[in-house]
Design a protein around this motif. Sequence first.
Motif, mmCIF file in Angstrom:
data_model
loop_
_atom_site.group_PDB
_atom_site.id
_atom_site.type_symbol
_atom_site.label_atom_id
_atom_site.label_comp_id
_atom_site.label_asym_id
_atom_site.label_seq_id
_atom_site.Cartn_x
_atom_site.Cartn_y
_atom_site.Cartn_z
ATOM 1 N N ALA A 97 -16.261 70.224 83.704
ATOM 2 C CA ALA A 97 -16.117 71.889 84.389
ATOM 3 C C ALA A 97 -17.293 72.661 84.419
ATOM 4 C CB ALA A 97 -15.414 71.966 83.229
ATOM 5 N N ILE A 98 -17.423 73.875 85.535
ATOM 6 C CA ILE A 98 -18.663 74.200 85.911
ATOM 7 C C ILE A 98 -18.527 75.952 86.094
ATOM 8 C CG2 ILE A 98 -20.210 74.354 86.712
ATOM 9 C CD1 ILE A 98 -20.142 72.085 87.635
ATOM 10 N N PHE A 99 -18.813 76.287 84.937
ATOM 11 C CA PHE A 99 -18.493 77.489 84.716
ATOM 12 C C PHE A 99 -19.369 78.662 85.191
ATOM 13 C CE2 PHE A 99 -16.052 76.110 81.626
ATOM 14 C CZ PHE A 99 -14.432 76.513 82.344
ATOM 15 N N ASP A 100 -19.356 79.586 86.060
ATOM 16 C CA ASP A 100 -20.862 80.255 86.639
ATOM 17 C C ASP A 100 -20.951 81.645 85.516
ATOM 18 O OD1 ASP A 100 -21.961 81.642 87.603
ATOM 19 O OD2 ASP A 100 -21.113 82.292 89.506
ATOM 20 N N LEU A 101 -21.643 81.814 85.055
ATOM 21 C CA LEU A 101 -21.461 82.433 83.796
ATOM 22 C C LEU A 101 -22.808 84.392 84.203
ATOM 23 C CD1 LEU A 101 -20.828 80.989 80.862
ATOM 24 C CD2 LEU A 101 -19.287 82.441 81.839
ATOM 25 N N LYS A 127 -18.271 66.685 80.922
ATOM 26 C CA LYS A 127 -18.789 67.652 80.346
ATOM 27 C C LYS A 127 -18.410 69.139 81.421
ATOM 28 C CE LYS A 127 -23.012 65.788 78.566
ATOM 29 N NZ LYS A 127 -22.841 65.774 77.008
ATOM 30 N N VAL A 128 -18.769 70.192 80.100
ATOM 31 C CA VAL A 128 -18.613 71.652 80.715
ATOM 32 C C VAL A 128 -19.985 72.364 80.568
ATOM 33 C CG1 VAL A 128 -17.796 73.263 80.052
ATOM 34 C CG2 VAL A 128 -16.567 71.491 79.458
ATOM 35 N N PHE A 129 -20.477 72.428 81.681
ATOM 36 C CA PHE A 129 -21.692 73.460 81.949
ATOM 37 C C PHE A 129 -20.992 74.479 82.064
ATOM 38 C CE2 PHE A 129 -22.327 69.105 83.412
ATOM 39 C CZ PHE A 129 -23.290 69.182 83.552
ATOM 40 N N MET A 130 -22.380 75.139 81.342
ATOM 41 C CA MET A 130 -22.204 76.704 81.485
ATOM 42 C C MET A 130 -23.255 77.424 82.154
ATOM 43 S SD MET A 130 -19.543 78.227 79.277
ATOM 44 C CE MET A 130 -18.429 77.033 78.145
ATOM 45 N N ASP A 137 -16.177 66.509 68.144
ATOM 46 C CA ASP A 137 -16.528 65.864 69.876
ATOM 47 C C ASP A 137 -16.887 67.182 71.377
ATOM 48 O OD1 ASP A 137 -16.364 63.628 68.142
ATOM 49 O OD2 ASP A 137 -14.894 63.124 69.176
ATOM 50 N N THR A 138 -15.700 67.364 71.242
ATOM 51 C CA THR A 138 -16.504 68.589 72.284
ATOM 52 C C THR A 138 -17.713 69.803 72.063
ATOM 53 O OG1 THR A 138 -13.587 68.802 72.217
ATOM 54 C CG2 THR A 138 -15.004 71.283 73.269
ATOM 55 N N LYS A 139 -18.179 70.308 71.136
ATOM 56 C CA LYS A 139 -19.293 70.576 71.475
ATOM 57 C C LYS A 139 -20.305 69.772 71.809
ATOM 58 C CE LYS A 139 -18.920 72.689 66.383
ATOM 59 N NZ LYS A 139 -19.047 72.925 65.178
ATOM 60 N N GLN A 140 -20.272 68.491 72.288
ATOM 61 C CA GLN A 140 -20.878 67.541 72.167
ATOM 62 C C GLN A 140 -20.921 67.746 73.877
ATOM 63 O OE1 GLN A 140 -23.990 65.982 70.411
ATOM 64 N NE2 GLN A 140 -22.275 67.140 68.672
ATOM 65 N N LYS A 141 -19.993 68.196 74.218
ATOM 66 C CA LYS A 141 -19.572 68.160 75.732
ATOM 67 C C LYS A 141 -20.285 69.352 76.358
ATOM 68 C CE LYS A 141 -16.480 65.086 75.504
ATOM 69 N NZ LYS A 141 -14.718 64.519 75.306
ATOM 70 N N ILE A 142 -19.999 70.078 76.002
ATOM 71 C CA ILE A 142 -20.479 71.868 76.339
ATOM 72 C C ILE A 142 -22.173 71.827 76.334
ATOM 73 C CG2 ILE A 142 -20.265 74.422 75.937
ATOM 74 C CD1 ILE A 142 -18.046 73.675 74.300
ATOM 75 N N VAL A 143 -22.764 71.797 77.655
ATOM 76 C CA VAL A 143 -24.628 72.092 78.195
ATOM 77 C C VAL A 143 -24.326 73.272 78.644
ATOM 78 C CG1 VAL A 143 -25.516 70.680 79.110
ATOM 79 C CG2 VAL A 143 -23.833 69.627 78.273
ATOM 80 N N PHE A 144 -25.641 74.436 78.187
ATOM 81 C CA PHE A 144 -25.913 75.377 78.236
ATOM 82 C C PHE A 144 -26.674 75.138 80.138
ATOM 83 C CE2 PHE A 144 -23.468 77.047 74.345
ATOM 84 C CZ PHE A 144 -22.937 78.249 76.071
#
Length: 146
Positions: free
Chosen positions: A25-29, A60-63, A84-91
């Motif tokens: 998942a990729i979020f354009d912030l 992964k979740v990319f912010m 586990d979710t925290k490890q997948k979140i990448v800024f």
Amino acid sequence: NIYTLERAIACTERATDGEIEKVIAIFDLGQYSNKVRTPLTLSKDITFCLRDHYPERLEKVFMIDAPFLFRAFYNLVYPFIDNDTKQKIVFVTGDKEKEEKLGNMISKDQSMLFMQPGGEMDTDLDMKAYLYETPFDFTCEEERNE
């Protein structure tokens, strides 16, 4: 959006004959501001939904280009996120980090410009075609190319 997540999972499984069941998942912030911020309760609900119903579906979740205001808000939600979710979140901020962190995961022809420099994918989406005409397990690009 759960609908988009379900479609991404279906597309991934179809395209890989079921070998890959995870999505990115990729979020354009980059346009995030106080006027468009997500309420805390909604963010918690989304986090809990992902944790409870999609625990092993997210790779992964990319912010992307998250401003200070969003990062401050994220720090409020952080204690409610599963480890586990925290490890997948990448800024990711700036072109150099985009190339380093996304370049080996997503090809330029599948990237929008906000994802990495030289992204070739069109950002315009025909919502009618996406919702009513494109098969559930196809991307809009696949539908246009057929």
